[in-house]
Design a protein around this motif. Structure first.
Motif, short mmCIF file in Angstrom:
data_model
loop_
_atom_site.label_atom_id
_atom_site.label_comp_id
_atom_site.label_asym_id
_atom_site.label_seq_id
_atom_site.Cartn_x
_atom_site.Cartn_y
_atom_site.Cartn_z
N PRO A 120 1.07 -1.40 0.04
CA PRO A 120 0.15 0.21 -0.28
C PRO A 120 0.84 1.31 0.10
O PRO A 120 0.38 2.30 -0.51
N ALA A 121 2.03 1.17 0.44
CA ALA A 121 2.73 2.59 1.20
C ALA A 121 3.31 3.00 -0.24
O ALA A 121 3.80 3.98 -0.50
N THR A 122 3.82 1.52 -1.32
CA THR A 122 3.97 2.02 -2.91
C THR A 122 3.36 2.31 -3.74
O THR A 122 3.59 3.01 -4.00
N ALA A 123 1.73 1.83 -3.60
CA ALA A 123 0.98 2.61 -4.65
C ALA A 123 0.30 3.93 -4.08
O ALA A 123 0.61 4.80 -5.27
N TYR A 124 1.10 4.55 -3.35
CA TYR A 124 0.59 6.23 -2.15
C TYR A 124 1.07 6.51 -2.81
O TYR A 124 0.94 7.29 -3.77
N ALA A 125 3.00 6.18 -3.02
CA ALA A 125 3.38 7.03 -3.37
C ALA A 125 3.51 6.99 -5.32
O ALA A 125 4.24 8.30 -5.61
N LEU A 126 3.13 6.20 -5.44
CA LEU A 126 3.04 6.45 -7.07
C LEU A 126 1.79 6.95 -7.26
O LEU A 126 1.92 7.93 -8.74
N GLY A 127 1.24 6.88 -6.74
CA GLY A 127 -0.01 7.85 -6.55
C GLY A 127 -0.14 9.34 -6.87
O GLY A 127 0.18 10.28 -7.38
N VAL A 128 0.82 9.51 -5.54
CA VAL A 128 1.43 11.16 -5.55
C VAL A 128 1.92 11.35 -6.50
O VAL A 128 2.13 12.46 -7.48
N LEU A 129 3.75 10.53 -6.99
CA LEU A 129 4.33 11.09 -8.01
C LEU A 129 3.07 11.06 -9.63
O LEU A 129 3.34 11.96 -10.01
N HIS A 130 1.60 9.99 -9.52
CA HIS A 130 1.21 10.59 -10.65
C HIS A 130 0.47 11.53 -10.25
O HIS A 130 0.59 12.45 -11.68
N ALA A 131 -0.17 11.99 -9.97
CA ALA A 131 -0.13 13.51 -9.76
C ALA A 131 0.51 14.82 -9.73
O ALA A 131 0.19 16.02 -10.27
N ASP A 132 1.78 14.50 -8.78
CA ASP A 132 2.45 15.47 -9.25
C ASP A 132 3.35 16.36 -11.37
O ASP A 132 2.66 17.32 -11.08
N GLN A 133 3.14 13.91 -11.72
CA GLN A 133 3.81 14.90 -13.49
C GLN A 133 2.52 15.35 -13.79
O GLN A 133 2.33 16.23 -14.98
N ARG A 134 0.94 14.44 -13.71
CA ARG A 134 -0.16 15.73 -14.21
C ARG A 134 -0.53 16.93 -13.62
O ARG A 134 -0.35 17.78 -14.92
N HIS A 135 0.32 17.40 -12.92
CA HIS A 135 0.28 18.60 -12.54
C HIS A 135 1.14 19.51 -13.54
O HIS A 135 1.53 20.94 -13.86
N GLU A 136 2.31 18.40 -13.26
CA GLU A 136 3.52 19.44 -14.30
C GLU A 136 2.97 19.46 -15.83
O GLU A 136 3.11 20.56 -16.90
N ALA A 137 2.36 18.81 -16.03
CA ALA A 137 1.65 18.60 -17.87
C ALA A 137 0.99 19.31 -17.44
O ALA A 137 0.60 20.69 -19.11
N GLU A 138 -0.20 20.14 -16.68
CA GLU A 138 -0.98 21.09 -16.21
C GLU A 138 0.31 22.57 -17.05
O GLU A 138 -0.39 23.35 -17.77
N ALA A 139 0.81 22.65 -16.46
CA ALA A 139 1.12 23.90 -15.79
C ALA A 139 2.21 23.45 -16.69
O ALA A 139 2.22 24.90 -17.96
N ALA A 140 2.83 22.82 -17.87
CA ALA A 140 3.76 23.44 -19.63
C ALA A 140 2.50 23.85 -20.61
O ALA A 140 2.28 24.22 -21.60
N ARG A 141 1.81 22.67 -20.06
CA ARG A 141 -0.22 23.22 -21.48
C ARG A 141 -0.64 24.98 -20.65
O ARG A 141 -0.40 25.53 -22.24
N SER A 142 0.06 25.19 -19.47
CA SER A 142 0.09 26.75 -19.34
C SER A 142 0.66 27.52 -19.75
O SER A 142 0.77 28.60 -20.51
#
Length: 318
Positions: free
Chosen positions: A282-304
């Motif tokens: 579960p801790a691994t899955a949680y870390a990957l989920g946070v990482l996924h959200a972080d990269q989604r945010h980076e993609a949003e910023a690049a679009r902007s």
């Protein structure tokens, strides 16, 4: 990189074939230089990576120019060489892409695990720090395997008769460009500029088709394909402007924003893929989920960032 004389092309003077030929010969020379450096790099990974990047850049510029200005060349020759250069560029890009993706994800995990802004899940204090190490190991296994396969594919491609045929064709291009005798004798403003305008129009249409800013505040991976197509068309448009000897600095900046978008989107997809690995903690899955959200945010910023750069002055027609 040698470019056509800016003053002449800006005034529309000179023959289209001369201007296009100058650009294509310069890119062919850059390709051959990159090939020589790649052969000389041996086991030096950094030099090999730089040489491969130079090869890809020259290959993309040649193929993009042959696409935009196809009617100025011998079309059958241009179509064949463009197809082969697209294959080569794509093959060479894969190994670098996997290595860069792994570095990006591991750096992000390191940053996130020490960030006070990222809360740990309830009842699992420090889970992100613990999960980050496991998530990093999982990503490293998966992406290193993919990179190894891509490296093997690259070596196989560079040793193939197909690649040697491409290299021979580019070597010929460095000294002689097969041109259409009629179109090549036309003026730059009568032949090349209208063709470059077509590339601009296609790009503008693709940008207009992107979701409006109000509709895309939240990252949606379903839109990635449209953004990647804009990135491709922007690159073709930029190469057309380079051929005409124009300043492409702002177009390059917009392209860098779309490069960051592509990198973040693919990193988000890689973290999501890793999170679907069976029987992970579960801790691994949680870390990957946070990482996924972080990269989604980076993609949003690049679009902007791209949308902020997309202004008439940036992408005005030649």
């Amino acid at each position: 990189m040698a470019l056509p004389n800016h003053d002449l092309t800006a005034r529309g003077e000179g023959f289209a074939g001369d201007v296009l030929g100058t650009y294509l010969r310069a890119q062919a020379t850059a390709f051959l230089r990159g090939l020589r450096l790649h052969e000389e790099s041996g086991a030096d990974a950094a030099e090999g990576s730089d040489a491969a990047r130079s090869l890809r850049g020259a290959a993309r510029r040649i193929s993009g120019s042959l696409s935009t200005f196809r009617v100025v060349t011998e079309s059958s020759w241009a179509d064949g060489l463009r197809t082969e250069l697209v294959w080569l560029s794509s093959t060479l890009a894969d190994e670098h892409a996997y290595a860069a993706r792994l570095t990006r994800l591991l750096d992000a995990l390191h940053r996130l695990s020490g960030s006070p802004e990222v809360p740990a899940p309830r009842g699992a204090a420090g889970a992100l720090t613990v999960g980050s190490a496991r998530a990093g190991a999982l990503l490293e296994r998966q992406l290193t395997l993919a990179r190894t396969r891509a490296h093997s594919a690259t070596l196989q491609a560079l040793g193939s008769s197909r690649f040697h045929a491409v290299a021979d064709a580019v070597a010929v291009l460095a000294s002689e460009v097969p041109l259409d005798p009629v179109a090549a004798r036309g003026r730059v403003d009568e032949v090349l500029v209208p063709l470059a305008e077509v590339a601009h129009t296609r790009l503008a249409a693709a940008v207009s088709a992107l979701p409006h800013a109000a509709e895309s505040q939240t990252y949606n991976a379903d839109h990635d394909g449209s953004w990647h197509e804009v990135r491709r068309l922007l690159r073709v448009h930029r190469y057309a402007r380079e051929t005409l000897g124009e300043d492409v600095a702002r177009l390059a900046a917009a392209g860098e924003a779309l490069d960051r978008h592509r990198d973040a989107a693919e990193a988000a997809a890689a973290s999501a893929t890793a999170a679907r690995t069976p029987r992970i903690a579960p801790a691994t899955a949680y870390a990957l989920g946070v990482l996924h959200a972080d990269q989604r945010h980076e993609a949003e910023a690049a679009r902007s960032t791209f949308q902020g750069l997309w202004q008439p002055a940036t992408v005005a027609a030649p």
